[in-house]
Design a protein around this motif. Structure first.
Motif, PDB file in Angstrom:
ATOM      1  N   ARG A 227     -26.776  10.473 -28.305  1.00 18.10           N
ATOM      2  CA  ARG A 227     -26.589   9.668 -29.519  1.00 18.10           C
ATOM      3  C   ARG A 227     -25.338  10.171 -30.221  1.00 18.10           C
ATOM      4  NH1 ARG A 227     -30.802  10.842 -32.198  1.00 18.10           N
ATOM      5  NH2 ARG A 227     -29.968  11.967 -34.000  1.00 18.10           N
ATOM      6  N   TYR A 230     -19.567   7.784 -31.472  1.00 20.03           N
ATOM      7  CA  TYR A 230     -18.517   7.395 -30.516  1.00 20.03           C
ATOM      8  C   TYR A 230     -19.110   7.244 -29.122  1.00 20.03           C
ATOM      9  CZ  TYR A 230     -15.923   9.333 -34.438  1.00 20.03           C
ATOM     10  OH  TYR A 230     -15.459   9.610 -35.699  1.00 20.03           O
ATOM     11  N   ALA A 231     -20.360   6.698 -29.069  1.00 23.16           N
ATOM     12  CA  ALA A 231     -21.042   6.582 -27.788  1.00 23.16           C
ATOM     13  C   ALA A 231     -20.285   5.686 -26.820  1.00 23.16           C
ATOM     14  CB  ALA A 231     -22.459   6.042 -28.012  1.00 23.16           C
ATOM     15  N   GLN A 232     -19.680   4.610 -27.314  1.00 25.36           N
ATOM     16  CA  GLN A 232     -18.973   3.691 -26.426  1.00 25.36           C
ATOM     17  C   GLN A 232     -17.765   4.372 -25.786  1.00 25.36           C
ATOM     18  OE1 GLN A 232     -20.048   0.751 -25.553  1.00 25.36           O
ATOM     19  NE2 GLN A 232     -18.311   0.454 -24.158  1.00 25.36           N
ATOM     20  N   ARG A 233     -17.034   5.174 -26.544  1.00 24.35           N
ATOM     21  CA  ARG A 233     -15.877   5.878 -25.979  1.00 24.35           C
ATOM     22  C   ARG A 233     -16.315   6.886 -24.913  1.00 24.35           C
ATOM     23  NH1 ARG A 233     -12.233  10.318 -29.136  1.00 24.35           N
ATOM     24  NH2 ARG A 233     -10.788  10.819 -27.409  1.00 24.35           N
ATOM     25  N   ALA A 235     -19.009   6.698 -23.125  1.00 27.70           N
ATOM     26  CA  ALA A 235     -19.466   5.936 -21.961  1.00 27.70           C
ATOM     27  C   ALA A 235     -18.293   5.517 -21.085  1.00 27.70           C
ATOM     28  CB  ALA A 235     -20.260   4.714 -22.414  1.00 27.70           C
ATOM     29  N   GLU A 236     -17.175   5.123 -21.702  1.00 32.76           N
ATOM     30  CA  GLU A 236     -16.000   4.730 -20.917  1.00 32.76           C
ATOM     31  C   GLU A 236     -15.424   5.920 -20.160  1.00 32.76           C
ATOM     32  OE1 GLU A 236     -13.419   3.068 -23.777  1.00 32.76           O
ATOM     33  OE2 GLU A 236     -14.580   1.210 -24.057  1.00 32.76           O
ATOM     34  N   GLY A 247     -26.272   1.523 -21.696  1.00 29.45           N
ATOM     35  CA  GLY A 247     -26.405   1.474 -23.147  1.00 29.45           C
ATOM     36  C   GLY A 247     -27.860   1.365 -23.551  1.00 29.45           C
ATOM     37  N   SER A 251     -25.967   3.396 -31.182  1.00 25.98           N
ATOM     38  CA  SER A 251     -25.119   4.539 -30.844  1.00 25.98           C
ATOM     39  C   SER A 251     -25.755   5.415 -29.771  1.00 25.98           C
ATOM     40  CB  SER A 251     -24.854   5.376 -32.104  1.00 25.98           C
ATOM     41  OG  SER A 251     -26.092   5.848 -32.647  1.00 25.98           O
ATOM     42  N   ARG A 252     -26.582   4.843 -28.916  1.00 27.42           N
ATOM     43  CA  ARG A 252     -27.277   5.593 -27.880  1.00 27.42           C
ATOM     44  C   ARG A 252     -26.833   5.127 -26.498  1.00 27.42           C
ATOM     45  NH1 ARG A 252     -32.158   7.947 -29.921  1.00 27.42           N
ATOM     46  NH2 ARG A 252     -32.538   7.360 -32.094  1.00 27.42           N
ATOM     47  N   ILE A 253     -26.734   6.077 -25.566  1.00 27.26           N
ATOM     48  CA  ILE A 253     -26.465   5.770 -24.164  1.00 27.26           C
ATOM     49  C   ILE A 253     -27.334   6.681 -23.313  1.00 27.26           C
ATOM     50  CG2 ILE A 253     -24.099   4.947 -24.495  1.00 27.26           C
ATOM     51  CD1 ILE A 253     -23.124   7.686 -23.575  1.00 27.26           C
TER      52      ILE A 253
END
Length: 586
Positions: A227, A230-233, A235-236, A247, A251-253
């Protein structure tokens, strides 16, 4: 052992059934886990199993239908949702009331309070209980009758880890003692650790029935839960190295493959703030291979005999007394009725006391009122007896004691009738004192008219109380029960007055007096109290009340016969066929 055979829910409109052809076993000495996400059909399956929802299929307990057992609550205990106890009742009072229903000593309630860790808060009202305390009380109520099997529908939902661990330890102890347990849940890892066998559902169908060890080795995948704002960054960055990232919302991955340390190092190198980083497991399969179901074919059950509907509480009078006086509702109702009766007497003293009958004087029945206020209070207390029963159904629906059993109805009529007599006596004493203060001793009722007025007032109060009990039993709510009582003087009594007319009521009174003279050998000139009672009985309001009581009794008996024919639960028929599983509404 509990066998669920072909459980199928009734579809709604064009939607498919929530549960389709579900067959499984709950074995003694084991915890059986029923796993699935929200909407998979777990709760529906539990309700079908217990006979709480309409559908098809059969549920057998040691080869017999649950409703065919002499004491179903001693065979199976269940926690389905929150405890449906009255918020004004204490935990100790709630369990003691159930002890009376199950025929257990009151000391059993103390044992269960200690087992659930609620001894220190046993005298606190249920309205002040937290979710965890409510679940503990539900477990105590389910274990109260020392059942062989436990059925718990997602009991750890919303609980903190400590409370969830306590509940999992409780079901493990029950299974270790030889009991059978069905535990539903959404957390695959926690369920695999607690259960001996895991049954997975997907859209109402069984997709796996495996031992917990095999389930954990073939179906659980470990992942790193992250959590971060900047979870999306992150993940990339991880996906660029070929890592599987899913996802989890907001804000969780969920990161599959790398360890938590590796994910943390990647975040640190790129200056990404982490709020949560932990290794977890889920129920996603490792591959796309077909699902396996290790399920033995259940033994063919012998055809059960049909039996009447389930009995009522073992000690109905004790149960009703604890239900009635375990909450404070009856005292404000009685106090308001007595205060209203005194006000009615004062109103009568100002408007028409000299011409009022003795019955109106001692009951505070002003002309402006449809009924004496104390009689309405007695009807309210009577309606509460079943209104609270249906609003806060402490008796386990489907397999517990039947709340509308004849013995329990008799107990409710006895308690409400006794309270009505006490209320009428107190109202008569207070009304007489109010008359003495308002008008002086010379305006009190004639002594010769007092016995007949007292007898009529007692009959009216008891009749109103019984009308409230029966109306609430038929209509299932307190408000409708009181409304049915008020409809007697407001609607039915005027209709009878127009239908009969004054001369016909007089003829009825004279005919009754002649019949009494023949039966008792007393001449019509010598009967004072009897004449007063006959005049009282010939009033349209009293005739309407008697008629309404007759109609309510007929409606109650019709409902009982209908429930006897429909409330048999799932039944297995010869040849492996299954009868429809009926919905129990009582």
């Amino acid at each position: 052992m509990i066998q669920a055979i072909g459980l199928t829910s009734t579809p709604r409109r064009d939607a498919p059934p929530a549960v389709t052809d579900l067959t499984f076993e709950i074995r003694p000495g084991e915890v059986t886990g029923l796993l699935g996400p929200a909407g998979a059909g777990k709760s529906t399956a539990v309700r079908l199993l217990l006979g709480l929802q309409a559908g098809r299929g059969a549920t057998l307990f040691d080869g017999r239908p649950l409703h065919a057992l002499a004491q179903p609550a001693r065979a199976i205990g269940a926690v389905v949702g929150d405890v449906p106890g009255h918020p004004g009742r204490t935990a100790r009072g709630h369990l003691r009331m159930l002890c009376a229903a199950y025929g257990l000593p009151a000391s059993r309630a103390e044992d269960m309070l200690e087992l659930a860790g609620l001894g220190a808060v046993a005298d606190r009202r249920l309205a002040g209980y937290s979710l965890a305390m409510d679940r503990r009380l539900g477990c105590a109520a389910a274990l109260l009758a020392d059942p062989c099997a436990l059925v718990l529908d997602d009991p750890v939902r919303g609980l903190p880890p400590r409370e969830a661990a306590w509940l999992h330890a409780l079901v493990r102890r029950h299974a270790a003692g030889g009991g059978a347990v069905l535990l539903t849940g959404r957390d695959a890892g926690a369920l695999a650790r607690t259960a001996d066998r895991v049954i997975a559902l997907d859209r109402g169908r069984m997709v796996a029935d495996q031992s917990s060890a095999r389930f954990a080795s073939t179906r659980l995948r470990r992942h790193v839960a992250v959590r971060s704002p900047y979870a999306q960054r992150l993940a990339e960055l991880l996906a660029g190295d070929g890592t599987e990232v899913v996802g989890a919302g907001g804000s969780r991955i969920a990161v599959y493959g790398p360890s938590a340390a590796a994910v943390g190092e990647t975040a640190y190198r790129h200056g990404i703030l982490l709020h949560h980083l932990a290794e977890e497991t889920d129920g996603r399969p490792d591959s796309d291979r077909p699902e396996t179901v290790e399920q033995p074919a259940p033994q063919a059950p012998r055809p059960p005999r049909r039996v009447p509907r389930r009995p009522g509480p073992r000690h109905p009078l004790r149960y009703e007394l604890r239900r009635c006086f375990g909450v404070r509702t009856v005292w404000p109702a009685a106090g308001a009725a007595l205060a209203g009766s005194v006000l009615g007497t004062l109103l009568l003293a100002r408007t028409g006391a000299p011409s009022a009958s003795a019955l109106r004087l001692i009951s505070g029945w002003a002309v402006q009122l449809p009924l004496p206020v104390a009689a309405i209070g007695a009807g309210l207390i009577g309606a509460l007896s079943y209104g609270q029963e249906f609003r806060f159904p402490a008796l386990a629906p489907g397999y517990g004691p039947e709340p509308r059993a004849p013995r329990l109805l008799a107990a409710k009529l006895a308690v409400s009738g006794t309270l009505a007599l006490l209320l009428a006596a107190l109202a008569a004493v207070l009304d007489t004192a109010a008359l003495r203060l308002a008008l002086g001793p010379g305006r009190l009722p004639e002594p010769s008219a007092v016995p007949g007025a007292v007898a009529g007032w007692a009959l009216l109060a008891v009749g109103c109380a019984w009308a409230g009990v029966l109306a609430a039993a038929v209509l299932r709510t307190t408000a409708l029960g009181v409304a049915a009582l008020l409809a007697v003087p407001l609607l039915l009594s005027p209709a009878l007055s127009r239908l009969l007319g004054g001369h016909r009521t007089g003829q009825l009174r004279d005919a009754g007096g002649a019949l009494w003279s023949v039966l008792s050998g007393v001449s019509q000139g010598d009967r004072g109290t009897t004449s007063a009672l006959l005049r009282f009985a010939s009033q349209p309001t009293v005739l309407a009340l008697a008629l309404s009581l007759t109609v309510l009794v007929i409606a109650y008996l019709a409902g009982a016969l209908r429930a006897r024919r429909r409330g048999r639960g799932p039944t297995a028929l010869p040849g492996g066929r299954t009868a429809p599983l009926t919905e129990e509404k009582g």
